[in-house]
Structures are given as structure tokens and as C-alpha cells.
Design a protein around this motif. Structure first.
Motif, PDB file in Angstrom:
ATOM      1  N   LEU A   1      -1.275 -27.007 -36.915  1.00 21.59           N
ATOM      2  CA  LEU A   1      -0.040 -26.769 -36.154  1.00 21.59           C
ATOM      3  C   LEU A   1       0.587 -28.101 -35.728  1.00 21.59           C
ATOM      4  O   LEU A   1       1.806 -28.286 -35.806  1.00 21.59           O
ATOM      5  CB  LEU A   1      -0.328 -25.936 -34.894  1.00 21.59           C
ATOM      6  CG  LEU A   1      -0.757 -24.487 -35.088  1.00 21.59           C
ATOM      7  CD1 LEU A   1      -1.089 -23.859 -33.737  1.00 21.59           C
ATOM      8  CD2 LEU A   1       0.331 -23.676 -35.787  1.00 21.59           C
TER       9      LEU A   1
ATOM     10  N   PRO B   1      -4.496 -23.234 -28.098  1.00 19.73           N
ATOM     11  CA  PRO B   1      -4.233 -24.303 -29.078  1.00 19.73           C
ATOM     12  C   PRO B   1      -2.753 -24.469 -29.412  1.00 19.73           C
ATOM     13  O   PRO B   1      -2.354 -25.523 -29.913  1.00 19.73           O
ATOM     14  CB  PRO B   1      -5.000 -23.862 -30.335  1.00 19.73           C
ATOM     15  CG  PRO B   1      -5.821 -22.704 -29.972  1.00 19.73           C
ATOM     16  CD  PRO B   1      -5.404 -22.203 -28.632  1.00 19.73           C
TER      17      PRO B   1
ATOM     18  N   HIS C   1      -3.709 -15.190 -36.630  1.00 19.99           N
ATOM     19  CA  HIS C   1      -4.181 -13.800 -36.558  1.00 19.99           C
ATOM     20  C   HIS C   1      -3.543 -12.910 -37.621  1.00 19.99           C
ATOM     21  O   HIS C   1      -3.685 -11.694 -37.557  1.00 19.99           O
ATOM     22  CB  HIS C   1      -3.883 -13.207 -35.170  1.00 19.99           C
ATOM     23  CG  HIS C   1      -4.467 -13.995 -34.044  1.00 19.99           C
ATOM     24  ND1 HIS C   1      -4.076 -13.842 -32.733  1.00 19.99           N
ATOM     25  CD2 HIS C   1      -5.427 -14.952 -34.025  1.00 19.99           C
ATOM     26  CE1 HIS C   1      -4.754 -14.680 -31.963  1.00 19.99           C
ATOM     27  NE2 HIS C   1      -5.567 -15.361 -32.718  1.00 19.99           N
TER      28      HIS C   1
HETATM   29  C1  PLP Z   1      -7.392 -19.836 -33.200  1.00 17.77           C
HETATM   30  C2  PLP Z   1      -5.954 -19.992 -33.002  1.00 17.77           C
HETATM   31  C3  PLP Z   1      -5.272 -21.124 -33.451  1.00 17.77           C
HETATM   32  C4  PLP Z   1      -5.947 -22.292 -34.108  1.00 17.77           C
HETATM   33  O1  PLP Z   1      -7.122 -22.579 -33.521  1.00 17.77           O
HETATM   34  P1  PLP Z   1      -8.288 -23.516 -34.081  1.00 17.77           P
HETATM   35  O2  PLP Z   1      -9.440 -23.089 -33.248  1.00 17.77           O
HETATM   36  O3  PLP Z   1      -7.822 -24.902 -33.802  1.00 17.77           O
HETATM   37  O4  PLP Z   1      -8.480 -23.258 -35.540  1.00 17.77           O
HETATM   38  C5  PLP Z   1      -3.906 -21.155 -33.283  1.00 17.77           C
HETATM   39  N1  PLP Z   1      -3.244 -20.133 -32.711  1.00 17.77           N
HETATM   40  C6  PLP Z   1      -3.861 -19.026 -32.272  1.00 17.77           C
HETATM   41  C7  PLP Z   1      -3.046 -17.917 -31.690  1.00 17.77           C
HETATM   42  C8  PLP Z   1      -5.241 -18.930 -32.389  1.00 17.77           C
HETATM   43  O5  PLP Z   1      -5.861 -17.832 -31.947  1.00 17.77           O
END
Ligand code: PLP
Length: 394
Positions: free
Chosen positions: A70, A94, A164
Motif C-alpha cells: 500500500l 495498516p 479482504h
Molecule cells: C491485513 C490488511 C492489510 C495489509 O496488512 P499486512 O499485515 O501488512 O499484510 C491492509 N489492509 C487491510 C484492511 C488488512 O486487513
């Protein structure tokens, strides 16, 4: 008294093909993505190629985590310190973290009762920002036709967070194919499991070139298979920093071994989701977010509301379920527990605005993971326990 004994955190073992492929990488000693031979392009490059094909995207970059993907997706689209990035108020930590990492300022958008981003609020705020980081939070996909129209009209660049929605579609089109760039997570609790990992996809050659250099390519651009010509990437290399965050061959090998099972696993999630959702629908006092018929989601988690109860009552309900082995997460606690952190606990944002709809929804919102280690009888047992606890409770 019925009690549920399985763990809500237990994922399935990796398929034998994945275990074998990881073992082969370990035996070869070539764990670094750029440690390749003329005969073998390396598992990371092969994964990028396979995932681009799965997504129907031109380009793909594998990196160290979803959050990192991201972050560099935003940098690669041109997000600079001080830029404003629209973002769902209802998402996981995150996401605002990645925006903050860019030095940008999240502009939080309210939430609809179906848990998607509030499009009226988005429309109202769209002229104040250059970017939208759209989280398909908990697999709920908003009206992508209207979202892309709003972005076009206000010249807002769309970045999709598909953590997701890997394997999901909107109106037949893959989630992650609407944004300028889209990111997926392969962290253990998502739809593919490499422990940690992120996948970034785009059709834009300049964007992927910047992302490749940002991820730390050490001038080895020619070892990417889902990428433009090395010469085109090299043109950007001297003006783009290396923010080291590559994926390694062991993780990529494990993902290559899992990718062929992904669509079938999405179906298995949805079978479990179906039992849970139909069961919960029959319990008085529980409501569920309405799903748009154009949304082909992956039911790897389920959300429901307890509109008739106050915070203390909901906490008592969650605790009573936990005593019987059913681990529910409640987004309405004053203090975040685990992943249920709310926008008002991201103090580093200095966010002043209260989002009344989001607050109202989170006060009643229960979230439950649906691991594939649960079978359909397990899901029915969970429903029975929730019904009993709520029955005792009201
Ligand atoms: C898990 C998640 C991420 C990315 O998380 P990492 O643990 O860095 O792989 C991004 N957005 C959402 C909504 C998440 O649940």
C-alpha cells in the motif's frame, strides 16, 4: 451446554505442492529474489507472472507485506508529504499507517450500514483530495460503478486495498481491477498464507517501474517477468529511492503452491459463510449488513450487528460467547483489542472530526473470522451457541 473447541486462529496446513516447492528453494540456497540462474528466473518473478495472469493485470510486484505494498503503491502514484488521501474510516490499522508512512494526511470517509464507504460523504470530500485509498473492508465491496465515476469526476486517483477481497468480484469484474493500482496481502489471516507478504498489481508501465525501484531492485530490473522492459525501468532508477521491501523466494514458492487452490478455497469460505449467515438470520436481535447482488464476496469473515443492546450488554455477550469457545471481536470497545482498532484510536492522525454513522455502526458491530479449518457442522455449532447465549441474555 454446547462448547466450541476449535481455534479461530488455526489456518489449514499449506498444500503439499507448496511445502515441496519451499523445501526445494531451501535446498537450492537461492532465497533472494535476484539470486537467479539463466535456467531459473526465481520463484518471486514466477509468482508475479502467475498472479498478474490470475488478476488479469499487466504487471505485478511482490513485496514484504500488504501494508508495504500500500505504501509504495501510493508513492508510485505520486503521493507526496502533505497530500490528502481519502480513506474509509472503517478499516484496519495498516491502511492509515501506510498513508502516514508517505507523510500524507488521511481524510476519513464515513461508513454505510452495509459497511462500505459512504458515497455521499465521499462525493462531498472528493474535491479536497487527490487520492482515494479504498479499503474493501471485511470483504464488503461498495458500488464500484459509482466510486469510479466519483473518482473520474473529481480527478481522484483510486488505489484499492484488496486485503479482504482476493478472489472476489464486483459485477463480474475482479476486485483490484478498478484502481490505478491495487494491493493484496498474503499475511497468514488473509486468503493466501505466506506468513507475511504483499502483491501489487497495475496496468500502468511507469507506475510499476517506480514501484519496482522503490521495492529495492538494485538495478536488476531485467529479472522481473510481469514488468515493462528493463530499459524503461532504468530510466527512473536514478531519481527513485530504494525503500527495500522485497519478497523472498521461499514465500513466493509457498504462494505459487497455493494459488491453484485459491478459487476453490473462496468457495469453501462461502459455504461456511452461508451456514453462519443463514443461521444468524434466524436469531432475534441480530441483523447483518445487506449485500448488493453485484457483489461476489469471499466470506472469510462475517459481521453482524446487535442493534438492541448497549455497549456493556454487548461486551457481556461477547464474553459469554468466549466462555463457550466462540471468539467474537467487538468494534465498539473504548480501547482497541487486537485488530479492532478504530479510527479514533489512531491518535497520530490528529483526526478531529467525529464520524457519527461510523461511530453508531461500530458500537453494534461484531466480527468473526471464518477459518477453513472449521467445517459446516462447526459453523452450525457456532450459530447454536450464539443463539443460546443471546437467548439466555435477553
Ligand atoms: C491485513 C490488511 C492489510 C495489509 O496488512 P499486512 O499485515 O501488512 O499484510 C491492509 N489492509 C487491510 C484492511 C488488512 O486487513
Amino acid at each position: 451446554m454446547k462448547v466450541f473447541e476449535k481455534s479461530f486462529l488455526q489456518q489449514e496446513p499449506l498444500p503439499a505442492a507448496a511445502i515441496h516447492a519451499v523445501t526445494e528453494v531451501m535446498q537450492s540456497g537461492r532465497l533472494h529474489r535476484y539470486d537467479t540462474t539463466p535456467e531459473h528466473p526465481g520463484e518471486v518473478a514466477l509468482l508475479e507472472q502467475a498472479f498478474a495472469a490470475y488478476q488479469g493485470s499487466r504487471y505485478c510486484l511482490a513485496c514484504a507485506s500488504g501494508g508495504y505494498a500500500l505504501y509504495i503503491a501510493m508513492l508510485a502514484t505520486g503521493v507526496k508529504p502533505g497530500h490528502r488521501v481519502l480513506c474509509n474510516a472503517f478499516t484496519l490499522a495498516p491502511v492509515p499507517g501506510a498513508i502516514h508512512n508517505c507523510g500524507a494526511i488521511p481524510l476519513l470517509v464515513d461508513t454505510c450500514p452495509d459497511l462500505t464507504i459512504d458515497l455521499d460523504d465521499l462525493e462531498q470530500k472528493a474535491s479536497q483530495a487527490e487520492y482515494l485509498m479504498l479499503s474493501h473492508m471485511r470483504g464488503h465491496i461498495g458500488d464500484m460503478d459509482r466510486i469510479t465515476a466519483i473518482c473520474r469526476q473529481h480527478k481522484v486517483i483510486l488505489i484499492e486495498d484488496c486485503a479482504h477481497t482476493l478472489g472476489a468480484r464486483w459485477d463480474g469484474r475482479r476486485s483490484g481491477s478498478f484502481g490505478e493500482v491495487s494491493c493484496f496481502s498474503t499475511q497468514t489471516y488473509k486468503h493466501l498464507n505466506s506468513g507475511e507478504g504483499g502483491l501489487l498489481v497495475t496496468d500502468d508501465p511507469e507506475l510499476i517501474a517506480r514501484a519496482i525501484v522503490l521495492s529495492g531492485s538494485y538495478m536488476l530490473f531485467d529479472r522481473h517477468l510481469a514488468a515493462p522492459d528493463a530499459a524503461d525501468i532504468a530510466a527512473l532508477a536514478k531519481t527513485t529511492p530504494n525503500y527495500s521491501g522485497r519478497m523472498d523466494n521461499m514465500r513466493a514458492a509457498s504462494l505459487l503452491g497455493q494459488l491453484p487452490c485459491l478459487d476453490e478455497n473462496c468457495q469453501r469460505w462461502n459455504e461456511r459463510y452461508g451456514v453462519l449467515s443463514e443461521g444468524l438470520a434466524r436469531i432475534d436481535g441480530i441483523t447483518q449488513p445487506v449485500r448488493d447482488p453485484r457483489e461476489h464476496f469471499v466470506g472469510s469473515s462475517i459481521q453482524f450487528f446487535l442493534p438492541d443492546f448497549n455497549q456493556a450488554e454487548i461486551i457481556a455477550f461477547v464474553d459469554a460467547c468466549a466462555d463457550r469457545g466462540v471468539q467474537l471481536k467487538y468494534f465498539g470497545r473504548d480501547e482497541p483489542q487486537g485488530y479492532t482498532s478504530r479510527y479514533d484510536s489512531w491518535g497520530y492522525l490528529g483526526q478531529a472530526e467525529q464520524l457519527t454513522q461510523t461511530n453508531h455502526l461500530l458500537e453494534q458491530l461484531i466480527d468473526m473470522r471464518v477459518p477453513l479449518t472449521f467445517d459446516l457442522d462447526d459453523c452450525q455449532l457456532i450459530v447454536d451457541i450464539i443463539a443460546e447465549v443471546l437467548g439466555e441474555y435477553v
